[in-house]
Structures are given as structure tokens and as C-alpha cells.
Design a protein around this motif. Structure first.
Motif, PDB file in Angstrom:
ATOM      1  N   PHE A  11       0.895  -1.162   0.000  1.00  0.00           N
ATOM      2  CA  PHE A  11       0.000   0.000   0.000  1.00  0.00           C
ATOM      3  C   PHE A  11       0.925   1.201   0.000  1.00  0.00           C
ATOM      4  O   PHE A  11       1.559   1.490   1.011  1.00  0.00           O
ATOM      5  CB  PHE A  11      -0.895   0.032   1.248  1.00  0.00           C
ATOM      6  CG  PHE A  11      -2.009  -0.983   1.216  1.00  0.00           C
ATOM      7  CD1 PHE A  11      -3.043  -0.867   0.292  1.00  0.00           C
ATOM      8  CD2 PHE A  11      -2.029  -2.043   2.108  1.00  0.00           C
ATOM      9  CE1 PHE A  11      -4.071  -1.788   0.262  1.00  0.00           C
ATOM     10  CE2 PHE A  11      -3.063  -2.975   2.080  1.00  0.00           C
ATOM     11  CZ  PHE A  11      -4.084  -2.843   1.157  1.00  0.00           C
ATOM     12  N   ILE A  16       3.088  -4.900   2.744  1.00  0.00           N
ATOM     13  CA  ILE A  16       2.194  -5.557   3.702  1.00  0.00           C
ATOM     14  C   ILE A  16       2.343  -7.074   3.638  1.00  0.00           C
ATOM     15  O   ILE A  16       2.274  -7.770   4.641  1.00  0.00           O
ATOM     16  CB  ILE A  16       0.723  -5.159   3.414  1.00  0.00           C
ATOM     17  CG1 ILE A  16       0.563  -3.635   3.427  1.00  0.00           C
ATOM     18  CG2 ILE A  16      -0.215  -5.802   4.406  1.00  0.00           C
ATOM     19  CD1 ILE A  16       0.947  -2.959   4.711  1.00  0.00           C
ATOM     20  N   PRO A  35      -0.329 -11.946  14.938  1.00  0.00           N
ATOM     21  CA  PRO A  35      -0.669 -10.696  15.597  1.00  0.00           C
ATOM     22  C   PRO A  35      -1.437  -9.750  14.677  1.00  0.00           C
ATOM     23  O   PRO A  35      -1.376  -9.866  13.454  1.00  0.00           O
ATOM     24  CB  PRO A  35       0.683 -10.097  15.986  1.00  0.00           C
ATOM     25  CG  PRO A  35       1.680 -10.777  15.116  1.00  0.00           C
ATOM     26  CD  PRO A  35       1.136 -12.119  14.812  1.00  0.00           C
ATOM     27  N   SER A  36      -2.134  -8.829  15.300  1.00  0.00           N
ATOM     28  CA  SER A  36      -2.903  -7.823  14.580  1.00  0.00           C
ATOM     29  C   SER A  36      -1.993  -7.030  13.645  1.00  0.00           C
ATOM     30  O   SER A  36      -0.875  -6.674  14.017  1.00  0.00           O
ATOM     31  CB  SER A  36      -3.536  -6.895  15.617  1.00  0.00           C
ATOM     32  OG  SER A  36      -4.645  -6.295  15.068  1.00  0.00           O
ATOM     33  N   GLY A  37      -2.461  -6.787  12.446  1.00  0.00           N
ATOM     34  CA  GLY A  37      -1.667  -6.036  11.485  1.00  0.00           C
ATOM     35  C   GLY A  37      -0.653  -6.895  10.747  1.00  0.00           C
ATOM     36  O   GLY A  37       0.117  -6.403   9.932  1.00  0.00           O
ATOM     37  N   GLY A  38      -0.686  -8.201  11.011  1.00  0.00           N
ATOM     38  CA  GLY A  38       0.281  -9.103  10.370  1.00  0.00           C
ATOM     39  C   GLY A  38      -0.001  -9.353   8.901  1.00  0.00           C
ATOM     40  O   GLY A  38       0.865  -9.851   8.181  1.00  0.00           O
ATOM     41  N   GLY A  39      -1.201  -9.056   8.461  1.00  0.00           N
ATOM     42  CA  GLY A  39      -1.519  -9.220   7.039  1.00  0.00           C
ATOM     43  C   GLY A  39      -2.485 -10.350   6.745  1.00  0.00           C
ATOM     44  O   GLY A  39      -2.682 -10.707   5.582  1.00  0.00           O
ATOM     45  N   LYS A  40      -3.144 -10.886   7.780  1.00  0.00           N
ATOM     46  CA  LYS A  40      -4.073 -12.006   7.572  1.00  0.00           C
ATOM     47  C   LYS A  40      -5.226 -11.620   6.654  1.00  0.00           C
ATOM     48  O   LYS A  40      -5.514 -12.310   5.672  1.00  0.00           O
ATOM     49  CB  LYS A  40      -4.660 -12.478   8.922  1.00  0.00           C
ATOM     50  CG  LYS A  40      -3.617 -12.883   9.939  1.00  0.00           C
ATOM     51  CD  LYS A  40      -4.250 -13.372  11.225  1.00  0.00           C
ATOM     52  CE  LYS A  40      -4.986 -12.288  12.014  1.00  0.00           C
ATOM     53  NZ  LYS A  40      -4.093 -11.235  12.543  1.00  0.00           N
ATOM     54  N   SER A  41      -5.883 -10.507   6.992  1.00  0.00           N
ATOM     55  CA  SER A  41      -7.027 -10.088   6.168  1.00  0.00           C
ATOM     56  C   SER A  41      -6.570  -9.771   4.755  1.00  0.00           C
ATOM     57  O   SER A  41      -7.230 -10.136   3.781  1.00  0.00           O
ATOM     58  CB  SER A  41      -7.683  -8.837   6.756  1.00  0.00           C
ATOM     59  OG  SER A  41      -8.144  -9.111   8.043  1.00  0.00           O
ATOM     60  N   THR A  42      -5.449  -9.082   4.654  1.00  0.00           N
ATOM     61  CA  THR A  42      -4.948  -8.704   3.333  1.00  0.00           C
ATOM     62  C   THR A  42      -4.669  -9.945   2.487  1.00  0.00           C
ATOM     63  O   THR A  42      -5.036 -10.003   1.308  1.00  0.00           O
ATOM     64  CB  THR A  42      -3.678  -7.844   3.473  1.00  0.00           C
ATOM     65  OG1 THR A  42      -3.968  -6.769   4.364  1.00  0.00           O
ATOM     66  CG2 THR A  42      -3.241  -7.288   2.138  1.00  0.00           C
ATOM     67  N   GLU A 168     -12.122 -13.648  10.190  1.00  0.00           N
ATOM     68  CA  GLU A 168     -12.558 -13.556  11.582  1.00  0.00           C
ATOM     69  C   GLU A 168     -14.065 -13.733  11.721  1.00  0.00           C
ATOM     70  O   GLU A 168     -14.761 -12.841  12.203  1.00  0.00           O
ATOM     71  CB  GLU A 168     -12.138 -12.209  12.175  1.00  0.00           C
ATOM     72  CG  GLU A 168     -10.674 -11.936  11.844  1.00  0.00           C
ATOM     73  CD  GLU A 168      -9.966 -11.189  12.936  1.00  0.00           C
ATOM     74  OE1 GLU A 168     -10.508 -11.110  14.046  1.00  0.00           O
ATOM     75  OE2 GLU A 168      -8.855 -10.717  12.677  1.00  0.00           O
ATOM     76  N   HIS A 200      -8.593 -15.094  15.292  1.00  0.00           N
ATOM     77  CA  HIS A 200      -7.927 -14.989  16.589  1.00  0.00           C
ATOM     78  C   HIS A 200      -8.534 -16.012  17.540  1.00  0.00           C
ATOM     79  O   HIS A 200      -8.147 -16.108  18.688  1.00  0.00           O
ATOM     80  CB  HIS A 200      -8.167 -13.604  17.203  1.00  0.00           C
ATOM     81  CG  HIS A 200      -7.423 -12.507  16.523  1.00  0.00           C
ATOM     82  ND1 HIS A 200      -6.064 -12.374  16.615  1.00  0.00           N
ATOM     83  CD2 HIS A 200      -7.838 -11.499  15.735  1.00  0.00           C
ATOM     84  CE1 HIS A 200      -5.680 -11.322  15.918  1.00  0.00           C
ATOM     85  NE2 HIS A 200      -6.742 -10.775  15.353  1.00  0.00           N
TER      86      HIS A 200
HETATM   87  N1  LIG Z   1      -6.339  -0.224   2.332  1.00  0.00           N
HETATM   88  C1  LIG Z   1      -5.212  -0.130   3.056  1.00  0.00           C
HETATM   89  N2  LIG Z   1      -4.390   0.939   2.893  1.00  0.00           N
HETATM   90  C2  LIG Z   1      -3.237   1.029   3.612  1.00  0.00           C
HETATM   91  N3  LIG Z   1      -2.833   0.134   4.503  1.00  0.00           N
HETATM   92  C3  LIG Z   1      -3.592  -0.942   4.715  1.00  0.00           C
HETATM   93  C4  LIG Z   1      -4.828  -1.136   4.002  1.00  0.00           C
HETATM   94  N4  LIG Z   1      -5.379  -2.298   4.400  1.00  0.00           N
HETATM   95  C5  LIG Z   1      -4.532  -2.812   5.329  1.00  0.00           C
HETATM   96  N5  LIG Z   1      -3.455  -2.001   5.516  1.00  0.00           N
HETATM   97  C6  LIG Z   1      -2.332  -2.261   6.419  1.00  0.00           C
HETATM   98  O1  LIG Z   1      -1.871  -3.556   6.180  1.00  0.00           O
HETATM   99  C7  LIG Z   1      -1.419  -4.176   7.374  1.00  0.00           C
HETATM  100  C8  LIG Z   1      -2.048  -5.545   7.499  1.00  0.00           C
HETATM  101  O2  LIG Z   1      -3.423  -5.385   7.719  1.00  0.00           O
HETATM  102  P1  LIG Z   1      -4.399  -6.617   7.850  1.00  0.00           P
HETATM  103  O3  LIG Z   1      -5.756  -6.042   8.016  1.00  0.00           O
HETATM  104  O4  LIG Z   1      -4.185  -7.540   6.713  1.00  0.00           O
HETATM  105  O5  LIG Z   1      -3.913  -7.274   9.187  1.00  0.00           O
HETATM  106  P2  LIG Z   1      -4.588  -8.466  10.014  1.00  0.00           P
HETATM  107  O6  LIG Z   1      -3.528  -9.474  10.219  1.00  0.00           O
HETATM  108  O7  LIG Z   1      -5.841  -8.901   9.359  1.00  0.00           O
HETATM  109  O8  LIG Z   1      -4.901  -7.732  11.381  1.00  0.00           O
HETATM  110  P3  LIG Z   1      -6.133  -7.943  12.377  1.00  0.00           P
HETATM  111  O9  LIG Z   1      -5.786  -9.163  13.187  1.00  0.00           O
HETATM  112  O10 LIG Z   1      -6.136  -6.721  13.209  1.00  0.00           O
HETATM  113  O11 LIG Z   1      -7.375  -8.114  11.561  1.00  0.00           O
HETATM  114  C9  LIG Z   1      -1.783  -3.222   8.508  1.00  0.00           C
HETATM  115  O12 LIG Z   1      -0.594  -2.548   8.891  1.00  0.00           O
HETATM  116  C10 LIG Z   1      -2.730  -2.254   7.872  1.00  0.00           C
HETATM  117  O13 LIG Z   1      -2.594  -0.983   8.441  1.00  0.00           O
END
Ligand SMILES: Nc1ncnc2c1ncn2[C@@H]1O[C@H](COP(=O)(O)OP(=O)(O)OP(=O)(O)O)[C@@H](O)[C@H]1O
Ligand SMILES: [Mg+2]
Lengths: 253, 226
Positions: A11, A16, A35-42, A168, A200
Motif C-alpha cells: 500500500f 504488507i 498478531p494484529s496487522g500481520g496481514g491475515k485479512s490482506t 474472523e 484470533h
Molecule cells: N487499504 C489499506 N491501505 C493502507 N494500509 C492498509 C490497508 N489495508 C490494510 N493495511 C495495512 O496492512 C497491514 C495488514 O493489515 P491486515 O488487516 O491484513 O492485518 P490483520 O492481520 O488482518 O490484522 P487484524 O488481526 O487486526 O485483523 C496493517 O498494517 C494495515 O494498516
């Protein structure tokens, strides 16, 4: 069978996901933890291309798309890959202006162009599977969170996708309501539905998943069976993470 | 029977006929056309490439920034000097449509933006393309939140059509003016015209509540607001 090869997602300047290659065999149930922000959702959203990887390729069954910086992937191939998937969201995202059964029918009517009777029959079958047939004509706003999520699972399964992606699926629910969703996902897993879920919820991961991927800072740290990753993690980092969530939740395997 | 009542009754058919022949068609046509223009303008602003969205913004800026009466005069009295001759009704229809288009585009734009991003994602995830997502998922939800502000525009429009009198459209208000010219009873005739406008807007307000009630059923609002 799903194959991610050398997926990178940026991004802006932020990287990411870094060079992720994973494959999920047919019938497998995988949990993305970390952990949160690790990139799972992405990562999950890169599988159905709600997020397009900056580089790498995604293959589901016979359909695949390649990504490279500065090149737009053709939307037809994106659409083809996406149509192999169904997605379940943390906050359900049912269509509020349609009843439960209409939510399930929507894709069949609009995308698959099925007749109403055929779509209704299929939707009813799926609502029965998730134990929601008695609420077929209810509006989403009048359903509990657990009920909404079960309808959302039925909606995601309607076009018979090759893989069910869940971001989730239980984390917006209290433990009791999340139990009903875990049950439904467990049944689907036993029936051989291929699933990839970010979670989680250790109960969900340990009861339903047979493959666990530990993701941190956009990289795969460890990958193995649920038993192995949760009980005997190889990496120190995984060990710390598992014990931290074990402290927060009671491990029930 | 008192004189004023007699006069009101005598002039009622003429006023109502002017309403049926001009005020109501002008209102309905310019609302329907204006709403379509507003939708196109809103989509252009939200999703169009920059030149398209700039044109849309420019249009809204001009229309909202200038008086409706002046716009009507430009269209009816001004355009003939560049060879564009329009009859009064057409000129009024164009003026009101452009007006409704500009105001409703802002309402529709806000309503579309108010639908959570997750709804787009849910629609895409069920396999819909942009058009299908817009038509089946986003617009129905946007319609619901835009009923009250759109009704406002509609009701204002009914009243604003009286401005068409100034460009010679023989609508309700102009008919009242004509009767005043022969009877010299401005108070009675203008109050009568006002009552008819009030009746028309009241009907629209009633339709608005019916529509809001219909939309409320899916929001669980019928239950939650009790
Ligand atoms: N559209 C976006 N624009 C910029 N940064 C993004 C965007 N979407 C996600 N990020 C960043 O990508 C990183 C990974 O986010 P992601 O949502 O994949 O984490 P996650 O592992 O699913 O976290 P969580 O457990 O909190 O859901 C985070 O640092 C987030 O800030
Ligand atoms: Mg997440």
C-alpha cells in the motif's frame, strides 16, 4: 486447490505481504493466525482479489491471474478467479434490504441468472444446512449476530465456490453465539469444504482447521498442523504468540 | 353566500385546470428528468475520470450558485439571441430539470457514499460486477436514506414552478394573477392559490411518509423505534 505464488502486496511504500507462496489442497481447512496487522485479512482478500496483489500469481482450480507492478490484470480473469470463492466477513455484511433467503438467492439470480424457483430451492437447502430455515423470511436487522453470520455463510456457499474464505467469522460474536458459527464451519469442514480463515479464535482454529499458518509482519513464520503449531511450535516467535493467546483464552482441543 | 367565498368557488375550476395542465406536469416531468440527471451527475462525480467529474462539479456549481429565476430568464429570454427559441413550457422544463439535477446530485452522492464499503465488497464477493453491485446493492440502500431530502426537493419544486409565471407559462399562479387583473381581488385569489399549493405539498408529504414506512421494514426500525 489454491496456489499463491510469490505474492507481494504494497500500500504505497508500505510492504504488507512479502513474497508469500502457499498452497491449500482441496478439502483442507487452513487457519491464518498471527498478531494484529500481520496481514491475515490482506492475504485472504488477495485470494478473492478484493485486494489485488502488487506482484505474484493466484490460482484457484483451473483459473489463474498474474500480477506485476504497473500492469493491470484483466477484469475478466479477476472475475473468474473471484467466482471460485465465497467470502464471509467479520461483521457479516448481509444485504440489509433483503430477507435472509433473498440474501442467499442474490448471487444465484443476478450473477448465475438462475430462475427464482431454482434459486429459492437452493437457498432453502443451504439455510437448512446452517440451521436457519425457520428464519428464511426474516430481515437481517432482526437476526442475532450468530444467525446473521450463518446466513452469510449460506450466501457465500450458494454458487458452490471451490473455497470458502472467512475473515474472523466469530470475532464480532460473544462466546455462545460464536459456538453456533464454529459448529456450522466444523460441519462444512467434515463435508470436505475447502476453507481458509483468518482468526484470533483458538477454538475455531483448533477445532476446525487442519493446517495453521502463522503470519507476522507480512511473512509466513511457521506452517503446520494445528496440533503442531499450537502444542509444539518450532519457532520462538510462534511459541510466544501461542502462549500469549493461550493466556487470554482457554485452549480447548 | 359571502362575496369572497363566491369568488373563490367561481375561480377554483380555472385555477385547478391551470394546475392540472401546467403545474403538475411541469413538476412531475422535471422531477423525473432531474432525478435521472442527478443520478448521472452523482455517479460522474464519485466514479468518473477527472474530466468527467470536473464537468459534473462545474454544472452543480453554476446551478446552485445562481438564482433560479435568473436561470429561467436566461433560457427563455436570453437564448433566442443566439438563435435558440423555446416555447415557455419547454424553457421552464429545462430550467427546473437542470435545477433538480444539481440539487439531487448532491443528495444522491451523499447517499451513495453513506453505504458502507463492506456492502460493495459483499456484492463483489457474490460475483457481481460494478453495475450489478450498484443497481442491486448500493442504490436500494442509498434510496432509503435519500427519501427525506429528495422529498424536500420535490416539495420545493412544486412551489418553485410558480416562478414559471414570470416566463409566461400559464400555470396556477399566473392564472391567479390574470383573475386578479379583472376582479381586483388580490388577497382572495392569492390566498386561494396558496391553499392549492399547500394541498399539493401536503399530498407529497403524505406520500413521503408512506415511502419511509415501506423502507423502514428492512431496517428493523419498526421494531427498534417502538
Ligand atoms: N487499504 C489499506 N491501505 C493502507 N494500509 C492498509 C490497508 N489495508 C490494510 N493495511 C495495512 O496492512 C497491514 C495488514 O493489515 P491486515 O488487516 O491484513 O492485518 P490483520 O492481520 O488482518 O490484522 P487484524 O488481526 O487486526 O485483523 C496493517 O498494517 C494495515 O494498516
Ligand atoms: Mg484482519
Amino acid at each position: 486447490m489454491i496456489e499463491l505464488s510469490h505474492i507481494e502486496k504494497r500500500f504505497g511504500d508500505a510492504v504488507i505481504l512479502k513474497d508469500i507462496s502457499l498452497s491449500f489442497p482441496e478439502g483442507s481447512v487452513s487457519a491464518l493466525v498471527g498478531p494484529s496487522g500481520g496481514g491475515k485479512s490482506t492475504l485472504l482478500r488477495c485470494i478473492n482479489l478484493l485486494e489485488q496483489p502488487t506482484a505474484g500469481s493466484v490460482r484457484i482450480g483451473a483459473e489463474s491471474v498474474d500480477f506485476a507492478p504497473g500492469r493491470k490484470a484483466p477484469w475478466q480473469s479477476i472475475q473468474k478467479v473471484r467466482s471460485q470463492t465465497g467470502m464471509v466477513f467479520q461483521n457479516f455484511q448481509l444485504f440489509p434490504h433483503r430477507t435472509a433467503i433473498e440474501n442467499v438467492m442474490e448471487g444465484l439470480l443476478v450473477v448465475q441468472k438462475w430462475s427464482r424457483e431454482k434459486a429459492r430451492a437452493r437457498a432453502m437447502e443451504l439455510l437448512t444446512k446452517v440451521g436457519m430455515e425457520h428464519k428464511a423470511d426474516a430481515w437481517p436487522a432482526n437476526l442475532s449476530g450468530g444467525q446473521q453470520q450463518r446466513v452469510a455463510i449460506a450466501r457465500a456457499l450458494a454458487p458452490s465456490p471451490k473455497v470458502l474464505l472467512c475473515d474472523e467469522p466469530t470475532s464480532a460474536l460473544d462466546p455462545e453465539l460464536s459456538a453456533e458459527v464454529v459448529d456450522v464451519l466444523g460441519t462444512l469442514a467434515k463435508e470436505g469444504t475447502t476453507m481458509v480463515m483468518a482468526t484470533h479464535d483458538l477454538r475455531l482454529a483448533s477445532q476446525v482447521a487442519n493446517l495453521v499458518v502463522f503470519l507476522e509482519a507480512g511473512q509466513v513464520v511457521e506452517i503446520g498442523s494445528a496440533e503442531q503449531v499450537f502444542r509444539n511450535p518450532v519457532h520462538e516467535r510462534t511459541r510466544q504468540f501461542v502462549s500469549s493467546i493461550n493466556a487470554a483464552q482457554t485452549f480447548s482441543a | 353566500m359571502p362575496h369572497w367565498l363566491q369568488l373563490m368557488i367561481d375561480s377554483l375550476p380555472t385555477l385547478l385546470w391551470a394546475g392540472v395542465k401546467f403545474t403538475i406536469p411541469l413538476t412531475l416531468l422535471s422531477f423525473v428528468l432531474g432525478l435521472s440527471l442527478g443520478l448521472v451527475t452523482a455517479v460522474a462525480r464519485l466514479f468518473g475520470p477527472w474530466p468527467v467529474s470536473a464537468i459534473a462539479r462545474f454544472y452543480v456549481w453554476i446551478i446552485r450558485g445562481t438564482p433560479l429565476l435568473v436561470q429561467l430568464f436566461v433560457i427563455f429570454y436570453g437564448l433566442p439571441s443566439v438563435g435558440i427559441l423555446l416555447d415557455a413550457f419547454t424553457a421552464a422544463l429545462i430550467g427546473f430539470t437542470l435545477n433538480v439535477g444539481a440539487y439531487t446530485s448532491e443528495i444522491i452522492r451523499a447517499a451513495i457514499s453513506s453505504v458502507p464499503k463492506g456492502q460493495w465488497e459483499a456484492a463483489y464477493s457474490t460475483g457481481m460486477n460494478w453495475r450489478q453491485a450498484m443497481r442491486r446493492t448500493i442504490l436500494p440502500q442509498a434510496s432509503r436514506v435519500s427519501v427525506p431530502p429528495l422529498s424536500n426537493t420535490f416539495i420545493s419544486l412544486v412551489k418553485d414552478t410558480s416562478l414559471a409565471a414570470a416566463i409566461t407559462v400559464p400555470e396556477l399562479f399566473q392564472s391567479a394573477q390574470r383573475i386578479v387583473a379583472t376582479t381586483y381581488e388580490p388577497l382572495i385569489l392569492y390566498i386561494e392559490a396558496a391553499i392549492i399549493y399547500l394541498a399539493l405539498s401536503s399530498i407529497l408529504s403524505h406520500l413521503q411518509s408512506r415511502l419511509e414506512f415501506r423502507f423502514a421494514r428492512y431496517g428493523g426500525m419498526l421494531e427498534a423505534n417502538r
